[in-house]
Enzyme design. Structure first.
Site, mmCIF file in Angstrom:
data_model
loop_
_atom_site.group_PDB
_atom_site.id
_atom_site.type_symbol
_atom_site.label_atom_id
_atom_site.label_comp_id
_atom_site.label_asym_id
_atom_site.label_seq_id
_atom_site.Cartn_x
_atom_site.Cartn_y
_atom_site.Cartn_z
ATOM 1 N N LYS A 8 0.837 -1.199 0.000
ATOM 2 C CA LYS A 8 0.000 0.000 0.000
ATOM 3 C C LYS A 8 0.875 1.252 0.000
ATOM 4 O O LYS A 8 0.619 2.204 -0.752
ATOM 5 C CB LYS A 8 -0.920 0.015 1.217
ATOM 6 C CG LYS A 8 -1.831 1.249 1.266
ATOM 7 C CD LYS A 8 -2.613 1.340 2.557
ATOM 8 C CE LYS A 8 -1.755 1.808 3.707
ATOM 9 N NZ LYS A 8 -2.545 2.172 4.905
ATOM 10 N N SER A 43 2.981 11.262 12.517
ATOM 11 C CA SER A 43 2.981 10.418 11.324
ATOM 12 C C SER A 43 4.068 10.874 10.373
ATOM 13 O O SER A 43 4.238 12.075 10.128
ATOM 14 C CB SER A 43 1.622 10.482 10.615
ATOM 15 O OG SER A 43 1.668 9.788 9.381
ATOM 16 N N ASP A 93 3.016 -0.306 12.523
ATOM 17 C CA ASP A 93 1.862 -0.940 11.889
ATOM 18 C C ASP A 93 1.786 -2.431 12.217
ATOM 19 O O ASP A 93 0.723 -3.047 12.071
ATOM 20 C CB ASP A 93 1.901 -0.752 10.375
ATOM 21 C CG ASP A 93 1.278 0.566 9.933
ATOM 22 O OD1 ASP A 93 0.654 1.244 10.776
ATOM 23 O OD2 ASP A 93 1.412 0.921 8.751
#
Length: 411
Positions: free
Chosen positions: A10, A155, A296
């Site tokens: 992704k 992030s 993640d």
């Protein structure tokens, strides 16, 4: 030993879509991820006027270094943080009025560090409702560039969006970063920019992006290392073996380092030039691990942690609280539902050994929670997911592929 066909990354697919859209010429992306997130990103490009031709195994994007081809557009980013954070930066390099909105889930997630940086570069940008969140409107007049400071502690995507847009700025860009989480994802960005013709210099905490734009290229997308973590964890948990081809020593994605966590827990790990294999040994040891750079995969480890022979403590993962859901609390809540003893703090979770009982897992619409607890269900028959379909975000065929792997293993 099972060879598992893991879909494309992704992270790589999203970056490749941006780079191809910004490049001069037509790029071919080979074996891109086909999922809700990447479909939403590609559809966003189409809304902005870019030409995107999609076949199952190759997408061709005709780039526009000058920015979007239309003077105005309304872009819906679905649940995709990459689309919600990358596309406004791409649009800002053009000329027109562009509105970005997303699902309720994505509206809750922050974009303030990015939009603050764009404003400091002179972008006319308005948050329509909550400040620092979607929906937002960009009135673009091109980007001059210059020097900015960025806090990327929530992030790394904010930094990536600005790095990707840097070559489209008249004077290039200097970004001084005061904090950075998930640093390996930035390395993916830099390596991919290099493939599209731009070399970013790094001077300590400062990234220097030259102006000049990108050139189109033919780009193969490697398998998704975060998705591979579920099959590697399943192998370690069940005493079987899983090989993922296309992920080896030269892989871009930092999440492949998850296999080193499994190695520390007792699994056998072999990383070759173009494949990685994890084989379970029948035991899992407890450990303390900092997962800041591979956060993640935190839910993957948390879900299988009760089966270790000692406590598993995962540290420095505050940013998982602002993902699709608060992943720290979601993991803790689901483990407690299963009767497992768990403690949490601001940026850590500690899980005690136990025998999880069957329970209904609250997925919170989060693909990673669903896939992680599917792995743990290998040892906890009767586990039920309240939203199995949420895996469409990154791996629509996950349940079928995982079931086939279980059948091959006989577990």
């Amino acid at each position: 030993m099972s060879v598992v066909a893991v879909p494309g990354s992704k992270s790589v697919t999203a970056r490749a879509l941006f780079l191809a859209a910004a490049a001069d010429g037509t790029s071919a992306l080979r074996r891109p991820l086909l999922s809700d997130d990447t479909d939403g990103f590609a559809e966003g490009l189409v809304r902005l006027g870019y030409r995107v031709e999609r076949e199952p195994d190759v997408w061709r994007i005709t780039g526009r270094p000058a920015g979007p081809a239309v003077p105005e557009a309304d872009v819906y980013c679905r649940d995709a943080a990459t689309a919600a954070r990358f596309l406004p930066a791409l649009a800002a390099a053009g000329h027109g009025t562009y509105r970005f909105d997303a699902s309720a889930q994505m509206r809750r997630r922050p974009v303030a560090p990015l939009t603050g940086a764009l404003r400091s570069l002179g972008v006319d940008l308005t948050h329509e409702e909550a400040e620092g969140h979607l929906p937002l409107t960009v009135v673009a007049g091109g980007l001059k560039g210059g020097a900015i400071e960025l806090d990327a502690g929530l992030s790394s995507q904010f930094l990536t969006a600005l790095l990707l847009a840097g070559p489209l700025m008249a004077e290039g860009l200097r970004i001084r970063v005061t904090d950075l989480v998930s640093a390996p994802y930035v390395e993916i960005t830099l390596a991919m920019m290099r493939r599209f013709g731009v070399e970013v210099a790094r001077e300590g905490d400062t990234f220097v992006v030259p102006p000049g734009g990108y050139r189109a290229t033919d780009y193969p997308v490697e398998p998704d290392a975060s998705t591979a973590s579920y099959f590697f964890a399943a192998a370690a948990l069940s005493g079987r073996g899983a090989t993922v081809e296309g992920l080896g020593a030269d892989a871009l994605q930092g999440d492949l380092a998850f296999v080193e966590v499994l190695r520390r827990m007792g699994a056998d790990v072999e990383i070759g030039t173009d494949a990685t294999t994890v084989t379970g040994t029948g035991r899992l040891s407890g450990l303390t691990v900092n997962m800041r750079d591979i956060s993640d995969t935190m839910p993957t480890l948390a879900a299988i942690a009760p089966f270790a022979d000692g406590p598993v403590r995962i540290e420095d993962v505050y940013n998982t609280r602002i993902k699709e859901c608060d992943r720290l609390e979601a993991c803790a809540d689901n483990l407690r539902r299963q009767g497992v003893e768990v403690a949490t703090g601001r940026d850590w979770i500690e899980i005690r050994p136990g025998t999880p009982a069957p329970a209904t897992i609250a997925c919170h619409g989060d693909h990673r929670i669903a896939m992680s607890f599917s792995v743990a269900a290998l040892r906890t028959p009767g586990t039920v997911l309240d939203d199995p379909g949420c895996v469409k975000k990154t791996f629509p065929g996950f349940h079928e592929v995982f079931a086939a792997t279980r059948a091959e293993w006989g577990v």
